[in-house]
Design a protein around this motif. Structure first.
Motif, PDB file in Angstrom:
ATOM      1  N   PHE A  12      -1.038  51.055  13.334  1.00 26.00           N
ATOM      2  CA  PHE A  12      -0.480  51.117  11.983  1.00 26.00           C
ATOM      3  C   PHE A  12      -1.019  49.942  11.170  1.00 26.00           C
ATOM      4  O   PHE A  12      -0.291  49.020  10.834  1.00 26.00           O
ATOM      5  CB  PHE A  12       1.051  51.105  12.069  1.00 26.00           C
ATOM      6  N   PRO A  13      -2.347  49.957  10.891  1.00 28.19           N
ATOM      7  CA  PRO A  13      -2.958  48.843  10.160  1.00 28.19           C
ATOM      8  C   PRO A  13      -2.551  48.839   8.680  1.00 28.19           C
ATOM      9  O   PRO A  13      -2.030  49.839   8.180  1.00 28.19           O
ATOM     10  CB  PRO A  13      -4.460  49.120  10.305  1.00 28.19           C
ATOM     11  N   PRO A  14      -2.776  47.733   7.988  1.00 30.61           N
ATOM     12  CA  PRO A  14      -2.369  47.603   6.580  1.00 30.61           C
ATOM     13  C   PRO A  14      -2.874  48.708   5.654  1.00 30.61           C
ATOM     14  O   PRO A  14      -2.193  49.072   4.706  1.00 30.61           O
ATOM     15  CB  PRO A  14      -2.952  46.255   6.161  1.00 30.61           C
ATOM     16  N   GLN A  15      -4.059  49.276   5.923  1.00 35.22           N
ATOM     17  CA  GLN A  15      -4.547  50.309   4.999  1.00 35.22           C
ATOM     18  C   GLN A  15      -3.751  51.612   5.095  1.00 35.22           C
ATOM     19  O   GLN A  15      -3.913  52.495   4.265  1.00 35.22           O
ATOM     20  CB  GLN A  15      -6.053  50.559   5.156  1.00 35.22           C
ATOM     21  N   ARG A  52      -0.712  57.416   3.994  1.00 30.43           N
ATOM     22  CA  ARG A  52      -0.138  56.078   3.851  1.00 30.43           C
ATOM     23  C   ARG A  52       1.378  56.207   3.783  1.00 30.43           C
ATOM     24  O   ARG A  52       1.897  57.201   3.290  1.00 30.43           O
ATOM     25  CB  ARG A  52      -0.648  55.404   2.572  1.00 30.43           C
ATOM     26  N   LEU A  53       2.068  55.184   4.274  1.00 33.74           N
ATOM     27  CA  LEU A  53       3.528  55.209   4.351  1.00 33.74           C
ATOM     28  C   LEU A  53       4.116  54.059   3.553  1.00 33.74           C
ATOM     29  O   LEU A  53       3.633  52.925   3.626  1.00 33.74           O
ATOM     30  CB  LEU A  53       3.969  55.084   5.817  1.00 33.74           C
ATOM     31  N   GLY A  54       5.167  54.354   2.805  1.00 34.15           N
ATOM     32  CA  GLY A  54       5.922  53.320   2.103  1.00 34.15           C
ATOM     33  C   GLY A  54       7.384  53.470   2.473  1.00 34.15           C
ATOM     34  O   GLY A  54       7.885  54.592   2.603  1.00 34.15           O
ATOM     35  N   VAL A  75      11.220  54.753  11.673  1.00 34.33           N
ATOM     36  CA  VAL A  75      10.349  55.488  10.745  1.00 34.33           C
ATOM     37  C   VAL A  75       8.890  55.148  11.017  1.00 34.33           C
ATOM     38  O   VAL A  75       8.040  56.028  11.125  1.00 34.33           O
ATOM     39  CB  VAL A  75      10.707  55.180   9.271  1.00 34.33           C
ATOM     40  N   ARG A  76       8.583  53.854  11.144  1.00 36.01           N
ATOM     41  CA  ARG A  76       7.199  53.433  11.391  1.00 36.01           C
ATOM     42  C   ARG A  76       6.661  54.015  12.684  1.00 36.01           C
ATOM     43  O   ARG A  76       5.534  54.486  12.748  1.00 36.01           O
ATOM     44  CB  ARG A  76       7.106  51.897  11.462  1.00 36.01           C
ATOM     45  N   GLU A  77       7.490  53.989  13.723  1.00 33.09           N
ATOM     46  CA  GLU A  77       7.069  54.502  15.026  1.00 33.09           C
ATOM     47  C   GLU A  77       6.794  55.998  14.957  1.00 33.09           C
ATOM     48  O   GLU A  77       5.785  56.482  15.451  1.00 33.09           O
ATOM     49  CB  GLU A  77       8.158  54.190  16.065  1.00 33.09           C
ATOM     50  N   LEU A  81       2.978  57.878  15.373  1.00 31.40           N
ATOM     51  CA  LEU A  81       2.650  58.924  16.333  1.00 31.40           C
ATOM     52  C   LEU A  81       2.216  60.225  15.656  1.00 31.40           C
ATOM     53  O   LEU A  81       1.504  61.022  16.249  1.00 31.40           O
ATOM     54  CB  LEU A  81       3.852  59.200  17.245  1.00 31.40           C
ATOM     55  N   LYS A  82       2.623  60.448  14.409  1.00 33.25           N
ATOM     56  CA  LYS A  82       2.325  61.693  13.705  1.00 33.25           C
ATOM     57  C   LYS A  82       1.166  61.568  12.721  1.00 33.25           C
ATOM     58  O   LYS A  82       0.727  62.567  12.169  1.00 33.25           O
ATOM     59  CB  LYS A  82       3.560  62.159  12.926  1.00 33.25           C
TER      60      LYS A  82
END
Length: 126
Positions: A12-15, A52-54, A75-77, A81-82
């Motif tokens: 889950f890198p910054p980009q 991208r996720l916010g 949520v991040r996890e 994975l998805k």
């Protein structure tokens, strides 16, 4: 250590994150929505080749920092994975009050349904 392009990477890198207020604003402007009792997810297509996720986990809805952090972690996890199946969409996750007391596996199942729903809805929009 160069990674092969075809190899699935579950990092889950910054980009892969929405960071700037303008990026969030774009998603809030005209989103595709997916809601249930725990979360509301907003999504729009982006011009990149990755999702991208916010996260917008409001203190107003989830009072305790510990609970907010647990929800963010879940949520991040789930996203991590998805992410391979999401395509090029920007997603903002908003948590509802009920998410604070829900068991983690219920939240994961809820997110699974949202990811699927958003992908199909965003595909039909484009």
């Amino acid at each position: 250590m160069d990674r092969c392009v075809t190899e699935k990477v579950f990092s889950f890198p910054p980009q892969l994150r929405l960071k700037k207020p303008a990026e969030f604003k774009k998603v809030f402007a005209k989103p595709v929505k997916s809601s249930d009792q725990y979360f509301t997810l907003l999504a729009i297509r982006n011009d990149l080749d990755h999702p991208r996720l916010g996260l917008a986990i409001a203190k107003k809805n989830i009072k305790k920092a510990v609970q907010r952090n647990v929800i963010k972690r879940i949520v991040r996890e789930s996203y991590r994975l998805k992410q391979q199946n999401l395509g090029n969409i920007d997603i903002v996750v908003l948590a509802r009050r009920e998410a604070a007391d829900a068991p983690p596996d219920l939240l994961r199942k809820s997110l699974e349904r949202h990811w699927l729903k958003l992908v199909t809805r965003c595909d039909s929009y484009s």
